[in-house]
Design a protein around this motif. Structure first.
Motif, mmCIF file in Angstrom:
data_model
loop_
_atom_site.group_PDB
_atom_site.id
_atom_site.type_symbol
_atom_site.label_atom_id
_atom_site.label_comp_id
_atom_site.label_asym_id
_atom_site.label_seq_id
_atom_site.Cartn_x
_atom_site.Cartn_y
_atom_site.Cartn_z
ATOM 1 N N SER A 1 0.827 -1.195 0.000
ATOM 2 C CA SER A 1 0.000 0.000 0.000
ATOM 3 C C SER A 1 0.866 1.252 0.000
ATOM 4 N N PHE A 2 0.421 2.289 -0.706
ATOM 5 C CA PHE A 2 1.096 3.594 -0.670
ATOM 6 C C PHE A 2 0.953 4.245 0.702
ATOM 7 N N PHE A 3 -0.287 4.175 1.257
ATOM 8 C CA PHE A 3 -0.612 4.858 2.499
ATOM 9 C C PHE A 3 -1.925 4.296 3.038
ATOM 10 N N GLU A 4 -2.261 4.658 4.254
ATOM 11 C CA GLU A 4 -3.517 4.220 4.850
ATOM 12 C C GLU A 4 -4.689 4.825 4.071
ATOM 13 N N PRO A 5 -5.714 4.035 3.804
ATOM 14 C CA PRO A 5 -6.853 4.541 3.023
ATOM 15 C C PRO A 5 -7.455 5.807 3.624
ATOM 16 N N ASN A 6 -7.778 6.742 2.740
ATOM 17 C CA ASN A 6 -8.425 8.003 3.072
ATOM 18 C C ASN A 6 -7.570 8.918 3.943
ATOM 19 N N SER A 7 -6.254 8.673 3.965
ATOM 20 C CA SER A 7 -5.375 9.537 4.754
ATOM 21 C C SER A 7 -4.715 10.609 3.904
ATOM 22 N N GLN A 8 -4.698 10.420 2.582
ATOM 23 C CA GLN A 8 -4.109 11.400 1.685
ATOM 24 C C GLN A 8 -4.520 11.090 0.251
ATOM 25 N N TYR A 9 -4.058 11.915 -0.679
ATOM 26 C CA TYR A 9 -4.310 11.724 -2.113
ATOM 27 C C TYR A 9 -3.082 11.095 -2.759
ATOM 28 N N GLY A 10 -3.301 10.128 -3.652
ATOM 29 C CA GLY A 10 -2.204 9.525 -4.398
ATOM 30 C C GLY A 10 -2.713 8.910 -5.688
ATOM 31 N N TYR A 11 -2.372 9.529 -6.826
ATOM 32 C CA TYR A 11 -2.900 9.107 -8.122
ATOM 33 C C TYR A 11 -2.391 7.721 -8.492
ATOM 34 N N SER A 12 -3.313 6.824 -8.804
ATOM 35 C CA SER A 12 -2.932 5.468 -9.197
ATOM 36 C C SER A 12 -3.930 4.933 -10.209
ATOM 37 N N LYS A 13 -3.427 4.574 -11.394
ATOM 38 C CA LYS A 13 -4.283 4.016 -12.432
ATOM 39 C C LYS A 13 -4.924 2.696 -11.988
ATOM 40 N N THR A 14 -4.283 1.994 -11.052
ATOM 41 C CA THR A 14 -4.826 0.722 -10.588
ATOM 42 C C THR A 14 -6.219 0.886 -10.008
ATOM 43 N N ASN A 15 -6.509 2.036 -9.405
ATOM 44 C CA ASN A 15 -7.838 2.281 -8.854
ATOM 45 C C ASN A 15 -8.925 2.008 -9.891
#
Length: 403
Positions: free
Chosen positions: A186-200
Motif C-alpha cells: 500500500s502507498f498509504f492508509e486509506p483516506n489519509s491522503q491523495y495519491g494518483y494510481s491508475k490501478t484504482n
C-alpha cells in the motif's frame, strides 16, 4: 499557472474564463462570417502549437454557445518515408486516438449509475471483491474513484520490462494487473491522503463487471457510447476499431539513428500488452468531437444529471493544495475554481498519445485535444516530454471569449 504533479505526468492548468448572461444558445450564436473567422484563428493556433510541440498529428474540438461546434485537425496520421512520391496521410477528425486517463470519467460514471440503481454503494469496502488487496476492508469504492485508496500503481519496474520487452504482443488480464499492484502492498492508509494510481480504475472496471455480470465494453457502450452517439469511440484491445488508429510517434531529433526514423519522428505504436494492461484506466480511443458529446452529455443533459453530485464531490484530500489554485479530486475528474467559476477537467496519457478536456459549466464551454506524439529530443533528464496541451487550450479559450 499551476502544476499538478502525478505519478506519470504533469497536468499544468492555465485557464481563462468566459461568462454567461442567461440568454439562449441561439441568441448568443455569432453570425456565420464571425464563426468562420474564429475557426480560422483556431486552426492557426492549432497548427502553430502542433509544430512548436513537434507533434505529427493533433485534433482540437471546441464548443461554446457563441460559436457552436468546431472540429479541427492538424498534421498527419502517418508519415511517409518518401513524401515526394507518396504523401503523408493526413489526420482525419473521425480517426480515434488514445485518450488515456479520460477513460476514468466513463468508468466513474458507470460506477455512480450502479450506485444510484442500488447495485453497489460508494461507501462500501472492496474486500467483498478483492480481499487480497492490502487494507481492502478499509478501502471504499469512493476511495478508488478519488485516488485516496493507497493502492499502488501497477507499473512496477519488473512489469514494465514484461510489457515492453518480454511479451509486448501478449494480452494482460485485469486480474493479473491488479495482482501485480497488490503485491506492492500500500502507498498509504486509506483516506489519509491523495495519491494518483491508475490501478484504482482497473479495480473499478472489474467491480463493474462483477456487479453487472457483464463486460466493461458492453456497459460502456450500452450506458454512454450508444446513447450519446459516440460512434468513433471504442475500448481498444477488446473491441475492433474499423478504420484503425493513427500511428503514434516519438520525436527523437534529426540526429536520431533509429532505423524507422522519419525526419526525427520515430513511429511508436502502443503494444498489445500495454493497451490491455491499461484497460479501464486508459485504453479507450476516441475523437475530440466524441469527447465534446461525452462532456456535454454527462454534465449538461437531464439523462445523467443524477450523476453530478457524486462525480463533482471533492475528496477530503485535495489533489493539489499548494499554489494559487486548489485542485480537487472528484470521481474520475479534477475540479478547481478561478474567479469564482468552476472548471472541470482531466488529462489522459497512453504513450505516445495524450489528451485533455476542460469544461466551464458557467459558460458551457468545452475544449478537447488529442495528440499523437511525445518529444524526447529536448529533455535530457527524462525519456520524453509530454506536449503542453494547456498552451493550446488557453489560446483557444481566449479566442472564443474574445468573440
Amino acid at each position: 499557472m499551476t502544476k499538478l504533479l502525478m505519478p506519470v505526468f504533469f497536468l499544468i492548468l492555465a485557464s481563462v474564463f468566459g461568462c454567461s448572461d442567461g440568454s439562449s444558445d441561439a441568441e448568443k450564436r455569432a453570425d456565420p462570417e464571425k464563426v468562420a473567422e474564429i475557426q480560422k484563428d483556431l486552426q492557426t493556433v492549432l497548427d502553430e502549437w502542433r509544430e512548436n510541440e513537434r507533434i505529427t498529428g493533433a485534433s482540437l474540438s471546441v464548443f461554446s454557445p457563441p460559436v457552436g461546434d468546431i472540429d479541427l485537425v492538424s498534421g498527419s496520421s502517418k508519415l511517409s518515408i518518401d513524401p515526394e512520391r507518396f504523401p503523408d496521410t493526413p489526420l482525419g477528425s473521425d480517426q480515434p486516438m488514445f485518450i488515456g486517463d479520460i477513460t476514468h470519467l466513463l468508468v466513474a460514471a458507470i460506477v455512480v449509475q450502479l450506485a444510484n440503481e442500488g447495485s453497489l454503494e460508494v461507501q462500501q469496502t472492496i474486500d467483498t471483491w478483492f480481499p487480497a488487496i492490502e487494507n481492502s476492508s478499509q478501502i471504499t469504492v469512493r476511495n478508488l474513484l478519488e485516488h485516496t485508496s493507497g493502492v499502488p500503481i501497477f507499473y512496477t519496474e519488473e512489469f514494465l520490462d514484461v510489457l515492453y520487452e518480454q511479451s509486448p504482443n501478449s494480452s494482460k488480464s485485469p486480474d493479473e494487473v491488479i495482482a501485480i499492484a497488490a503485491s506492492e502492498g500500500s502507498f498509504f492508509e486509506p483516506n489519509s491522503q491523495y495519491g494518483y494510481s491508475k490501478t484504482n480504475f482497473i479495480i473499478l472496471g472489474r467491480i463493474i463487471e462483477l456487479v453487472t455480470e457483464s463486460t466493461l465494453e458492453f456497459e460502456l457502450r450500452d450506458r454512454f457510447l450508444n446513447p450519446l452517439d459516440m460512434s468513433d469511440t471504442y475500448l481498444a484491445g477488446i473491441e475492433k476499431i474499423p478504420s484503425g488508429i493513427p500511428l503514434g510517434y516519438e520525436y527523437a531529433g534529426l540526429s536520431s539513428d533509429a532505423p524507422t526514423v522519419i525526419d526525427g519522428h520515430v513511429p511508436q505504436t502502443p503494444a498489445t500488452s500495454v493497451i490491455t494492461a491499461e484497460w479501464a484506466s486508459g485504453a479507450v480511443v476516441s475523437t475530440t468531437g466524441d469527447l465534446i458529446k461525452l462532456v456535454q452529455g454527462i454534465f449538461e443533459s437531464q439523462e445523467y444529471e443524477d450523476l453530478l453530485s457524486e462525480l463533482l464531490r471533492p475528496a477530503a484530500h485535495a489533489a493539489q493544495s499548494s499554489g494559487p489554485i486548489r485542485i480537487e479530486s472528484g470521481a474520475g475528474v479534477f475540479i478547481w475554481q478561478d474567479d469564482d467559476e468552476q472548471v472541470v477537467g482531466q488529462f489522459g496519457f497512453l504513450y505516445p498519445f495524450s489528451a485533455q478536456f476542460m469544461y466551464w459549466p458557467k459558460s458551457k464551454t468545452v475544449i478537447t485535444v488529442i495528440a499523437n506524439e511525445v518529444d524526447s529530443s529536448r529533455n535530457p533528464n527524462s525519456n520524453f516530454q509530454l506536449p503542453v496541451i494547456e498552451n493550446l487550450t488557453t489560446k483557444a479559450k481566449t479566442i472564443i471569449d474574445a468573440n
